[in-house]
Design a protein around this motif. Structure first.
Motif, short mmCIF file in Angstrom:
data_model
loop_
_atom_site.label_atom_id
_atom_site.label_comp_id
_atom_site.label_asym_id
_atom_site.label_seq_id
_atom_site.Cartn_x
_atom_site.Cartn_y
_atom_site.Cartn_z
N UNK A 9 0.83 -1.20 0.00
CA UNK A 9 0.00 0.00 0.00
C UNK A 9 0.87 1.25 0.00
N UNK A 10 0.38 2.30 -0.65
CA UNK A 10 1.20 3.49 -0.89
C UNK A 10 1.77 4.09 0.39
N UNK A 11 0.95 4.28 1.40
CA UNK A 11 1.43 4.89 2.64
C UNK A 11 2.47 4.00 3.32
N UNK A 12 2.24 2.67 3.28
CA UNK A 12 3.16 1.74 3.90
C UNK A 12 4.51 1.77 3.19
N UNK A 87 -13.08 -7.83 5.73
CA UNK A 87 -13.26 -6.80 6.76
C UNK A 87 -12.56 -5.50 6.41
N UNK A 88 -11.72 -5.52 5.37
CA UNK A 88 -11.10 -4.28 4.92
C UNK A 88 -9.61 -4.15 5.10
N UNK A 89 -8.91 -5.25 5.40
CA UNK A 89 -7.45 -5.18 5.57
C UNK A 89 -6.79 -4.64 4.31
N UNK A 90 -5.88 -3.69 4.47
CA UNK A 90 -5.16 -3.13 3.33
C UNK A 90 -3.99 -4.02 2.90
#
Length: 214
Positions: A9-12, A87-90
């Motif tokens: 993910x971009x922020x990570x 559940x939405x895990x990135x």
């Protein structure tokens, strides 16, 4: 490799820092996450060893949307992975090397960072399509392991986890780690009633060090 490798993910990826949050119960996440976000933490791995993590994840994703990548860690089977993704895990983090988990994550469109220690374990996950591989426990090998791995596997992306302290974070990043995964050395006693001002100081120190060396 089967299919296209998914980027972290971009922020990570940009922050190069994943904070591993292991609490007594998922109700304890909010007060700690609020502090972490405020000082610039952009990626947190919520662990399945914390009761009710999956149940609370949709609410937490909604609350921190736009500020934080919330991943789910300690995933050890495909059913856990399926529930975390729904559940939405990135992103997904595992403590084990399992090509089945890697394939399932890639098929769902979710980046995965599977754990391992030996070159065979790490390469199996990487070649199956992992976004990065988690060297765990990192204290057993040390930062020079990044160079050792990149001899035969020049493109492999490494995330050390397990006992990485502030000084270790610098050494791993200087050695070429894609990111560092940090738990106790940053969080300390925050999930057992510890002083949030002290948590803030530790978190700021990690954010500053990673920003300088990433």
């Amino acid at each position: 490799m089967t299919g296209e490798r998914l980027a972290l993910p971009e922020r990570t990826g940009a922050s190069c820092l994943i904070v591993v949050a292991r609490a007594g119960d998922a109700a304890e996440y909010d007060r700690v996450l609020d502090v972490l976000i405020d000082v610039g933490i952009r990626s947190v791995e919520l662990t399945l060893t914390t009761p009710r993590t999956i149940e609370r994840l949709p609410e937490l994703v909604d609350r921190y949307d736009g500020a934080l990548d919330l991943g789910v860690g300690t995933v050890t089977d495909t059913e856990q992975l399926r529930r975390a993704v729904l559940a939405g895990a990135r992103y997904i983090v595992t403590p084990v090397s399992s090509t089945d988990l890697v394939h399932a994550a890639v098929e769902s469109g979710t980046p995965i960072i599977p754990g391992g220690l030996t070159p065979s374990e790490l390469f199996a996950s990487w070649s199956a399509g992992a976004s990065a591989v988690k060297v765990f426990p990192a204290t057993q090998v040390g930062p020079a392991y990044v160079k050792d791995l990149r001899g035969p596997f020049p493109d492999i992306e490494v995330v050390p986890s397990g006992g990485v302290d502030l000084a270790g974070a610098v050494r791993w990043l200087d050695a070429g780690a894609a990111a560092i995964s940090v738990g106790g050395p940053l969080l300390g006693d925050a999930f057992s009633g510890g002083d949030l001002a002290a948590l803030r100081e530790r978190a700021v120190a990690f954010v500053d060090v990673v920003a300088e060396h990433a």
